[in-house]
Scaffold this active site. Structure first.
Site, short mmCIF file in Angstrom:
data_model
loop_
_atom_site.label_atom_id
_atom_site.label_comp_id
_atom_site.label_asym_id
_atom_site.label_seq_id
_atom_site.Cartn_x
_atom_site.Cartn_y
_atom_site.Cartn_z
N ASP A 156 0.88 -1.16 0.00
CA ASP A 156 0.00 0.00 0.00
C ASP A 156 0.91 1.21 0.00
OD1 ASP A 156 -2.80 0.81 -0.10
OD2 ASP A 156 -2.32 1.93 1.71
N LYS A 205 14.08 4.53 -11.84
CA LYS A 205 13.02 4.60 -10.82
C LYS A 205 13.14 3.42 -9.88
CE LYS A 205 8.11 4.48 -9.74
NZ LYS A 205 6.71 4.33 -10.13
#
Ligand code: ITT
Length: 195
Positions: free
Chosen positions: A69, A173
């Site tokens: 999450d 990234k």
């Protein structure tokens, strides 16, 4: 060991599969299984929501599960969008809707707009729960730049960079991101536990 990654987000799947590539863990996504189950995220924290996703998918398959999450927290907005990052501009909104909403909310506020991405990664196998967190600090800019990544990547410039995450390549990234940090830690824990 096979582990099911409890997410419907294809960007996350690509990132986490790359992190576990070459390890003893084989990551299978809900896409690979043809399952589009959506777990309601009713928790107040990233940790609670990650566990809700992991538990729901574990209960369905009775197999070890990973979940993430994550979200964006903007200092001048008191930490918003936070746990509602995915649906900040409303149910069924697009990533662009969310980016435009954030840009608009920051318009009148002085720069720099400090922010961080956070990720809580969880492993759950019905018995053990392991959790690890990661953060990426940076600033929000007032325009969307670049096409890579997903979510708020086009408006976020990591500290030490001049490009938005969407202007960086995938490998870059995946070296610096909040999710790379949380899942690298979790991979380390799972390796040490010898599961
Ligand atoms: P799952 O719940 O199925 O994993 P999701 O996209 O709904 O997918 P979250 O509930 O964790 O995932 O919400 C995370 C949201 O935060 C995501 O939709 C983006 O808007 C934002 N976000 C998280 N990580 C991000 C990243 O690496 N780059 C850009 N935005 C990100």
């Amino acid at each position: 060991m096979k582990i099911i990654f409890a997410t419907q987000n294809r960007g996350k799947v690509q990132e986490v599969k790359a992190i576990f590539d070459g390890s003893q863990f084989e990551i299978i996504s809900l896409y690979d299984l043809g399952n589009n189950m959506d777990v309601e995220e009713t928790g107040a924290t990233f940790s609670e929501n990650a566990f809700l996703k992991a538990k729901a998918v574990y209960d369905h398959y009775k197999e070890p599960v990973l979940a993430d999450d994550s979200g964006l927290m903007i200092e001048q907005l008191d930490g918003r969008p936070g746990v509602i990052s995915a649906r900040y501009a409303g149910e069924n909104c697009t990533y662009e809707d969310n980016n435009l909403k954030v840009i608009e909310e920051l318009l009148e506020l002085p720069e720099p707009h400090k922010a961080k991405f956070v990720s809580t990664a969880i492993f759950y196998d019905g018995k053990n729960t392991f959790e690890a967190a990661g953060e990426l600090h940076g600033i929000i800019i007032k325009e969307q730049r670049g096409t890579n990544g997903f979510g708020y990547d086009p408006v976020f410039i990591p500290d030490g960079y001049e490009k938005t995450i969407s202007e960086l390549d995938f490998e870059e990234k995946n070296k610096i991101s909040h999710r790379a940090k949380s899942f690298e830690k979790l991979k380390e824990i799972l390796t040490q536990k010898n599961l």
